[in-house]
Design a protein around this motif. Structure first.
Motif, PDB file in Angstrom:
ATOM      1  N   GLU A 217       7.540   8.465  -7.217  1.00  0.00           N
ATOM      2  CA  GLU A 217       6.304   8.830  -7.916  1.00  0.00           C
ATOM      3  C   GLU A 217       6.128   7.995  -9.180  1.00  0.00           C
ATOM      4  OE1 GLU A 217       2.734  11.024  -8.325  1.00  0.00           O
ATOM      5  OE2 GLU A 217       4.140  10.880  -6.645  1.00  0.00           O
TER       6      GLU A 217
ATOM      7  N   LYS B 108       4.909   4.575  -8.230  1.00  0.00           N
ATOM      8  CA  LYS B 108       3.470   4.578  -7.960  1.00  0.00           C
ATOM      9  C   LYS B 108       2.689   4.559  -9.272  1.00  0.00           C
ATOM     10  CE  LYS B 108       1.045   8.236  -7.177  1.00  0.00           C
ATOM     11  NZ  LYS B 108       0.434   9.490  -6.641  1.00  0.00           N
TER      12      LYS B 108
ATOM     13  N   ALA C 173       2.866  11.116   0.272  1.00  0.00           N
ATOM     14  CA  ALA C 173       1.501  10.998   0.790  1.00  0.00           C
ATOM     15  C   ALA C 173       1.498  10.792   2.299  1.00  0.00           C
ATOM     16  CB  ALA C 173       0.771   9.840   0.106  1.00  0.00           C
TER      17      ALA C 173
ATOM     18  N   THR D  63      -1.949  14.876   3.146  1.00  0.00           N
ATOM     19  CA  THR D  63      -0.804  14.175   3.718  1.00  0.00           C
ATOM     20  C   THR D  63      -1.133  13.661   5.113  1.00  0.00           C
ATOM     21  OG1 THR D  63       0.666  15.653   2.495  1.00  0.00           O
ATOM     22  CG2 THR D  63       1.652  14.323   4.253  1.00  0.00           C
TER      23      THR D  63
ATOM     24  N   GLU E  67       0.900   1.720  -4.047  1.00  0.00           N
ATOM     25  CA  GLU E  67      -0.289   2.564  -4.177  1.00  0.00           C
ATOM     26  C   GLU E  67       0.010   4.008  -3.774  1.00  0.00           C
ATOM     27  OE1 GLU E  67      -3.868   0.973  -2.470  1.00  0.00           O
ATOM     28  OE2 GLU E  67      -3.201  -1.085  -2.786  1.00  0.00           O
ATOM     29  N   GLU E  68       0.910   4.164  -2.791  1.00  0.00           N
ATOM     30  CA  GLU E  68       1.330   5.475  -2.340  1.00  0.00           C
ATOM     31  C   GLU E  68       2.790   5.382  -1.914  1.00  0.00           C
ATOM     32  OE1 GLU E  68      -2.296   7.706  -0.159  1.00  0.00           O
ATOM     33  OE2 GLU E  68      -1.704   5.825   0.810  1.00  0.00           O
ATOM     34  N   TRP E  69       3.426   6.523  -1.769  1.00  0.00           N
ATOM     35  CA  TRP E  69       4.790   6.514  -1.252  1.00  0.00           C
ATOM     36  C   TRP E  69       4.923   7.609  -0.196  1.00  0.00           C
ATOM     37  CZ3 TRP E  69       8.194  10.652  -1.680  1.00  0.00           C
ATOM     38  CH2 TRP E  69       7.834  11.666  -2.561  1.00  0.00           C
TER      39      TRP E  69
ATOM     40  N   ARG F 208       0.838  -1.204   0.000  1.00  0.00           N
ATOM     41  CA  ARG F 208       0.000   0.000   0.000  1.00  0.00           C
ATOM     42  C   ARG F 208       0.870   1.250   0.000  1.00  0.00           C
ATOM     43  NH1 ARG F 208      -4.997   1.642   2.028  1.00  0.00           N
ATOM     44  NH2 ARG F 208      -5.286   3.838   1.525  1.00  0.00           N
ATOM     45  N   ILE F 209       1.880   1.270   0.852  1.00  0.00           N
ATOM     46  CA  ILE F 209       2.766   2.430   0.963  1.00  0.00           C
ATOM     47  C   ILE F 209       4.210   1.950   0.963  1.00  0.00           C
ATOM     48  CG2 ILE F 209       3.424   4.442   2.348  1.00  0.00           C
ATOM     49  CD1 ILE F 209       0.673   4.185   3.738  1.00  0.00           C
TER      50      ILE F 209
END
Length: 262
Positions: free
Chosen positions: A105, A108, A138, A168, A114-116, A74-75
């Motif tokens: 980016e 992703k 994020a 954020t 999904e996010e960083w 997810r991250i």
């Protein structure tokens, strides 16, 4: 899962660079029911781990992460980017960090996460290393808790203010400074930071709960190999923090720091 915990945080270099493969093996059919966050930035070197923000190495680590986990995290956090920025000029630091952020980016966009985000143990070197034109993380993961010094608290909050927007999130880590059995926890009563009733609350529970306010974070990552300890921490979330006590504590920290600098 029985405790209501649905997030697992790990890193590329944890468990001797085998954390992702081990997590997949142990989690098996349950792993997809958790939100997985991980980190990249440390790599296997000669005799010791080495840090790098090289975009090609980050990309390779992200691809390996997806293969070993068997799912998309997810991250994915840039892991302690300050390690590669400390000692460089402000211009070089901004350029290096901006390139690394662009690589995250791109990852992703390409479906490798999904996010960083950014995970930093010492945010001070990052404050002057932010390129306003670079992609924004994020999620910011920073140190939290009663053992975080006032300088780190201030730097963390400045970083969150400078590098975040309305979307954020800010996470905390290390609420016990990596040692929940440190003698310091028996030298004062952390329960003074919580509203009543406190009679059934342990020191560890109180310290964990107040960590969400030092600084303000929405999520706290904590490590344990003791299910009883984990259950206690989950139960602590039902208690309310005494915001006035936290405010007074922060004022004392600021006064002490000021007197030492003078």
């Amino acid at each position: 899962m029985d405790l209501g915990i649905t997030g697992i945080d790990t890193a590329f270099n944890y468990h001797g660079f085998a954390s992702h493969a081990t997590l997949r093996e142990v989690g098996r059919d349950l792993l997809h029911r958790f939100t997985i966050s991980t980190k990249v930035g440390f790599f296997s070197g000669r005799g010791a781990a080495e840090h790098s923000l090289d975009p090609a190495r980050l990309r390779k680590a992200l691809e390996q992460t997806n293969r070993e986990l068997g799912c998309t995290p997810r991250i994915v956090f840039l892991h302690n980017p300050e390690r590669s920025l400390t000692g460089t000029s402000p211009e070089a630091a901004r350029s290096t960090l901006a390139v690394a952020c662009a690589a995250m980016e791109d990852a992703k966009t390409d479906g490798l996460c999904e996010e960083w985000g950014i995970s930093t143990w010492d945010p001070s070197p990052l404050l002057n290393s932010i390129d306003a034109t670079a992609p924004r993380p994020a999620v910011l993961m920073i140190r939290c808790g009663l053992l975080v010094g006032v300088q780190t608290l201030q730097s963390s909050e400045s970083l969150a203010e400078k590098w975040s927007d309305e979307t954020t999130r800010v996470w905390g880590m290390g609420p016990f400074n990596c040692n929940a059995s440190d003698p310091v926890w028996s030298k004062f009563d952390a329960r003074v930071f919580l509203r009543s009733p406190q009679d059934k609350l342990s020191q560890a529970q109180a310290a964990f709960r107040v960590a969400y306010r030092l600084p303000q974070v929405s999520t706290v990552a904590v490590g344990t190999d003791d299910p009883t300890h984990l259950r206690e921490l989950a139960d602590a979330l039902s208690y309310e923090v005494d915001e006035q006590a936290v405010h007074q504590y922060r004022e004392l920290l600021h006064r002490r720091a000021h007197s030492q600098s003078v």
